[in-house]
Every structure is written in structure tokens, then in C-alpha cells.
Motif scaffolding. Sequence first.
Motif, PDB file in Angstrom:
ATOM      1  N   LYS A  13       0.848  -1.088  -0.039  1.00 49.74           N
ATOM      2  CA  LYS A  13      -0.147   0.134   0.023  1.00 49.74           C
ATOM      3  C   LYS A  13       0.788   1.191   0.027  1.00 49.74           C
ATOM      4  O   LYS A  13       2.019   1.240   0.385  1.00 49.74           O
ATOM      5  CB  LYS A  13      -0.984  -0.090   1.152  1.00 49.74           C
ATOM      6  CG  LYS A  13      -0.153   0.211   2.415  1.00 49.74           C
ATOM      7  CD  LYS A  13      -1.440   0.176   3.608  1.00 49.74           C
ATOM      8  CE  LYS A  13      -0.678   0.491   4.992  1.00 49.74           C
ATOM      9  NZ  LYS A  13      -1.979   0.414   6.067  1.00 49.74           N
TER      10      LYS A  13
ATOM     11  N   ARG B  82     -12.760   5.810   1.787  1.00 50.81           N
ATOM     12  CA  ARG B  82     -12.054   4.386   2.475  1.00 50.81           C
ATOM     13  C   ARG B  82     -10.863   4.241   1.767  1.00 50.81           C
ATOM     14  O   ARG B  82     -10.428   4.481   0.669  1.00 50.81           O
ATOM     15  CB  ARG B  82     -13.129   3.340   2.154  1.00 50.81           C
ATOM     16  CG  ARG B  82     -14.457   3.690   2.706  1.00 50.81           C
ATOM     17  CD  ARG B  82     -15.383   2.375   2.465  1.00 50.81           C
ATOM     18  NE  ARG B  82     -15.042   1.331   3.388  1.00 50.81           N
ATOM     19  CZ  ARG B  82     -15.533   0.053   3.057  1.00 50.81           C
ATOM     20  NH1 ARG B  82     -16.412  -0.011   2.323  1.00 50.81           N
ATOM     21  NH2 ARG B  82     -15.499  -0.632   4.505  1.00 50.81           N
TER      22      ARG B  82
ATOM     23  N   THR C 181      -7.299   1.671   1.184  1.00 51.88           N
ATOM     24  CA  THR C 181      -7.301   0.232   0.645  1.00 51.88           C
ATOM     25  C   THR C 181      -5.570  -0.188   0.782  1.00 51.88           C
ATOM     26  O   THR C 181      -4.931   0.781   0.894  1.00 51.88           O
ATOM     27  CB  THR C 181      -7.566  -0.174  -0.674  1.00 51.88           C
ATOM     28  OG1 THR C 181      -6.719   0.941  -1.524  1.00 51.88           O
ATOM     29  CG2 THR C 181      -8.864   0.220  -1.008  1.00 51.88           C
TER      30      THR C 181
ATOM     31  N   ARG D 184     -12.809  -2.422   8.835  1.00 50.54           N
ATOM     32  CA  ARG D 184     -12.414  -2.899   7.502  1.00 50.54           C
ATOM     33  C   ARG D 184     -13.166  -4.022   6.923  1.00 50.54           C
ATOM     34  O   ARG D 184     -13.840  -4.920   7.446  1.00 50.54           O
ATOM     35  CB  ARG D 184     -10.845  -2.934   7.681  1.00 50.54           C
ATOM     36  CG  ARG D 184     -10.182  -1.878   7.900  1.00 50.54           C
ATOM     37  CD  ARG D 184      -8.495  -2.218   8.126  1.00 50.54           C
ATOM     38  NE  ARG D 184      -8.391  -2.982   9.097  1.00 50.54           N
ATOM     39  CZ  ARG D 184      -7.228  -3.612   9.468  1.00 50.54           C
ATOM     40  NH1 ARG D 184      -6.081  -3.501   8.775  1.00 50.54           N
ATOM     41  NH2 ARG D 184      -6.983  -4.241  10.808  1.00 50.54           N
TER      42      ARG D 184
ATOM     43  N   TRP E 192      -8.763  -9.111  -5.479  1.00 46.65           N
ATOM     44  CA  TRP E 192      -8.611  -8.373  -6.755  1.00 46.65           C
ATOM     45  C   TRP E 192      -7.986  -9.220  -7.926  1.00 46.65           C
ATOM     46  O   TRP E 192      -7.089  -9.738  -7.555  1.00 46.65           O
ATOM     47  CB  TRP E 192      -7.624  -7.205  -6.583  1.00 46.65           C
ATOM     48  CG  TRP E 192      -7.441  -6.336  -7.712  1.00 46.65           C
ATOM     49  CD1 TRP E 192      -8.060  -5.035  -8.000  1.00 46.65           C
ATOM     50  CD2 TRP E 192      -6.284  -6.526  -8.670  1.00 46.65           C
ATOM     51  NE1 TRP E 192      -7.602  -4.478  -9.383  1.00 46.65           N
ATOM     52  CE2 TRP E 192      -6.402  -5.484  -9.706  1.00 46.65           C
ATOM     53  CE3 TRP E 192      -5.523  -7.475  -9.082  1.00 46.65           C
ATOM     54  CZ2 TRP E 192      -5.672  -5.369 -10.944  1.00 46.65           C
ATOM     55  CZ3 TRP E 192      -4.584  -7.370 -10.218  1.00 46.65           C
ATOM     56  CH2 TRP E 192      -4.891  -6.457 -11.191  1.00 46.65           C
TER      57      TRP E 192
ATOM     58  N   PHE F 220     -10.867  -7.876   0.779  1.00 44.39           N
ATOM     59  CA  PHE F 220     -11.027  -7.801  -0.445  1.00 44.39           C
ATOM     60  C   PHE F 220     -10.268  -8.666  -1.529  1.00 44.39           C
ATOM     61  O   PHE F 220      -9.124  -8.945  -0.861  1.00 44.39           O
ATOM     62  CB  PHE F 220     -11.255  -6.281  -1.104  1.00 44.39           C
ATOM     63  CG  PHE F 220      -9.305  -5.935  -1.411  1.00 44.39           C
ATOM     64  CD1 PHE F 220      -8.819  -6.317  -2.398  1.00 44.39           C
ATOM     65  CD2 PHE F 220      -8.900  -4.918  -0.502  1.00 44.39           C
ATOM     66  CE1 PHE F 220      -7.362  -5.864  -2.492  1.00 44.39           C
ATOM     67  CE2 PHE F 220      -7.532  -4.415  -0.648  1.00 44.39           C
ATOM     68  CZ  PHE F 220      -6.787  -5.110  -1.606  1.00 44.39           C
TER      69      PHE F 220
ATOM     70  N   LEU G  93     -11.566  -4.858  -7.812  1.00 43.07           N
ATOM     71  CA  LEU G  93     -11.432  -5.085  -6.296  1.00 43.07           C
ATOM     72  C   LEU G  93     -12.778  -5.277  -6.176  1.00 43.07           C
ATOM     73  O   LEU G  93     -13.884  -4.795  -6.315  1.00 43.07           O
ATOM     74  CB  LEU G  93     -10.995  -3.810  -5.588  1.00 43.07           C
ATOM     75  CG  LEU G  93     -10.954  -3.807  -4.078  1.00 43.07           C
ATOM     76  CD1 LEU G  93      -9.692  -2.639  -3.709  1.00 43.07           C
ATOM     77  CD2 LEU G  93     -12.029  -3.695  -3.293  1.00 43.07           C
TER      78      LEU G  93
ATOM     79  N   ARG H  92      -3.435   3.559  -0.615  1.00 43.78           N
ATOM     80  CA  ARG H  92      -4.156   2.871  -1.903  1.00 43.78           C
ATOM     81  C   ARG H  92      -3.380   1.480  -1.858  1.00 43.78           C
ATOM     82  O   ARG H  92      -2.122   1.663  -1.840  1.00 43.78           O
ATOM     83  CB  ARG H  92      -4.358   3.399  -3.131  1.00 43.78           C
ATOM     84  CG  ARG H  92      -5.289   4.665  -3.161  1.00 43.78           C
ATOM     85  CD  ARG H  92      -7.029   4.104  -3.144  1.00 43.78           C
ATOM     86  NE  ARG H  92      -7.703   5.060  -3.092  1.00 43.78           N
ATOM     87  CZ  ARG H  92      -8.468   5.720  -2.378  1.00 43.78           C
ATOM     88  NH1 ARG H  92      -7.931   5.359  -0.830  1.00 43.78           N
ATOM     89  NH2 ARG H  92      -9.276   6.876  -2.216  1.00 43.78           N
TER      90      ARG H  92
ATOM     91  N   SER I 255      -7.462  -5.552   2.269  1.00 37.25           N
ATOM     92  CA  SER I 255      -8.527  -4.792   3.355  1.00 37.25           C
ATOM     93  C   SER I 255      -8.839  -3.580   2.743  1.00 37.25           C
ATOM     94  O   SER I 255      -7.941  -2.644   2.423  1.00 37.25           O
ATOM     95  CB  SER I 255      -8.423  -4.740   4.674  1.00 37.25           C
ATOM     96  OG  SER I 255      -7.328  -4.116   5.073  1.00 37.25           O
ATOM     97  N   VAL I 256     -10.179  -3.100   3.023  1.00 35.62           N
ATOM     98  CA  VAL I 256     -10.580  -1.893   2.531  1.00 35.62           C
ATOM     99  C   VAL I 256     -11.019  -1.026   3.916  1.00 35.62           C
ATOM    100  O   VAL I 256     -11.731  -1.907   4.894  1.00 35.62           O
ATOM    101  CB  VAL I 256     -11.739  -1.772   1.627  1.00 35.62           C
ATOM    102  CG1 VAL I 256     -12.386  -0.348   1.492  1.00 35.62           C
ATOM    103  CG2 VAL I 256     -11.528  -2.360   0.323  1.00 35.62           C
TER     104      VAL I 256
END
Length: 357
Positions: A115, A143, A145, A167, A172, A170, A178, A123, A160-161
Motif C-alpha cells: 500500500k 475509504r 485500501t 475494514r 482483486w 477484498f 476489487l 491505496r 482490506s478496505v
Amino acid sequence: MFRILPKLGAIALVSLAQLVPSSYASAADCSAPVDSSIKGAVICDLGVLDGGESSFAKAVSEDGLTVVGVSDSSEGERAFLWTEEQGMISLGVLAGGAESRATGISADGSVVVGKSDSEAGWRAFRWTKETGMISLGDVDGDRQTGATAVSSDGTVIVGSVGGIGGRSAFRWTADDGLTFIGTEELNSDSAALGISGDGKVIVGRVGFRAFRWTNAEGVVLLAPVQGEKLRYAHDASTDGSIIVGEAGSHSKTKAFYWSSKGGTDLLLPAFKVKKTGARAISQLNETVVGYVKGSGGEVAFIKAKDKPMEFLGWLPERGGTRFSSASDVSADGSVVAGSSTGEFGHRAVFWKLSDRN
């Protein structure tokens, strides 16, 4: 025995522009680890990026040749990639960002995930040498990510978001983008922490319960083992049939080994300690790595299948509280990535082990 460690400060991390090897970390500095119980083991200090003082290794490629993690630097904390040929390089930040962290790597080391801060906030990113650092995209609302792990072929990423209220885990892919996997339906706070090598099984936590996800079954909470609640699932084997993580309570964690074929067990040293945790499992021979924390500090461990737990030891140092922890392991169990205190502070390291195949 071990002493209690002071609480480590928050790791602020941190680039795309600076794919230039750090002069400090142009090569690994290797030596025999202190107090290792493994004959012939070598620990290698990967150094820091230019201007930095500390670094942490989070993942290693399956062939054991590429390590990723985070190092502070003169420009702030940055995701790094290390190879013997290039040394440690910064992977940069997304546009408008100030910090980044690398947390996962594909089997051949060509894909890195993690991230990064950006002009839109934190992100999740996917990095390759050809594309540099690319965001996995935005989600509805304000939010953040973050990606934590990637499949062996680099095509499936999990994480995770986060936002106000908790949270959500997720998944992808390039085709689907996502997507949430359903953990938010069970608890307002969840995270995907690991993924099987084939990308078909996702593991993590829902609240403080470990889960296993497949497309066919969805999210399944793992049942307690020997009366201990399984709290965090950190990693899974190639086909997802074996999961490792942490069981117990916040104050007394225990490393666990869970198998869909039976044989689930708690992995504990021969003497009483405060905490243990399993962080990763090798993709070929079921070797598990993690940490053991006691009254004298914390030390990385490795446990080969059907063999007792062994300690990996620390970097040589002049004295003070000792800390080491294993974050990941190569496919054959011969290279372990993690971090250790040493003479120059806290450093990203890897341990080289002979005769582990």
C-alpha cells in the motif's frame, strides 16, 4: 530466557521515481546468527535505504532470491525490493504520496504488492518492473485500501478496505477489479491476510476469528483447536489445505497449524512462553515460520514438518533487548525473511539454512 520488549513504535513507511540501489544496502552483510539452534545457519543484514536507520522484511519470493519490505530513508519510509544483484531499491510512492509499504511478492519476484499513500489517501498497489507502482483503484466513499498478499503467479491480490466503522476483506484480479468477499456480512471489521499459492483460497480474520474463503463455500470461520479460538489466519499452502496463524487470546497467543485433512495442532516451544505466532508456510514442504516471545525478548522460529521447533537467532549486537521475527519463507524452506535487532539497530534480514530441502 527472554526479557519483555519495549513496545515498538509505529512503522511509517514510504516511492516510483527512485529505482536506484541504496549505496548502504548494495550487498547483504552475512554472519552466523547469535543463539541460533540451527547448525550452519547464516543471517544476512539487508541494510537500509539511503538516509534510513531501520528496515523490515515482509516477504520473500519462492526461489528465495528477492525480498520486499519497508525501510525508512532520507525521503521518508518506502517500500523496498532487494536482490543480491541490485541490493535494496525503493519502489517509490503513488502520485501525491509520501509513504509506501511492500507486504507481498509473487513466486518469481516479478510482482510486488502493498500500500502507498497518494493524493487520494492510502491505496493498495501492484508493482512490476515494467509498470512501476499502480493503484488497484478506488472504492465508494472515503475509504483506504491496502494489499497484504498475492498469489504465486501474481494475478490474484488480497487485502482490506478501511474506513469509519472498520475494514472489509477484498480480492482483486485484472478482470474483476476489487471485490469484497463477504466478511463484512459477519463482522464490521475484517481483513484478508494471506492467500494460497494457486490463488483459490483466501485466509484472514473476521473480528477476532480466523477464516478461510473459497469461491464455492464463501467465508468459513475456523473451529477452535484444543479449546483455543483461532484468531488470525496469516498464510495458506499452495492448494489452501493447510493454514497457519495465531490462536488463543490477546495476552497469550499460540501458533497454530490447521489442515482440512486433519492433524490440526498448536505449535509450541518446549518451554513456557508468553506468545507465539505462525506467519507463513512454505509452498513445497510445509515448513512453518513465525515468532516466539518471552520474558527476554522475541526470536524467530522455523518448524519443518514432523520436526521440533528451532530458533533462528539474531544479528550480532553489543547488548540490549533482542528482537527477531520471521515473516515469510521460500518454497523449499531454505531462506527465511524477517527482521532482527543488531549492532546498527533494527534491520530487514534473511536467514540462509543448509540442508532444508
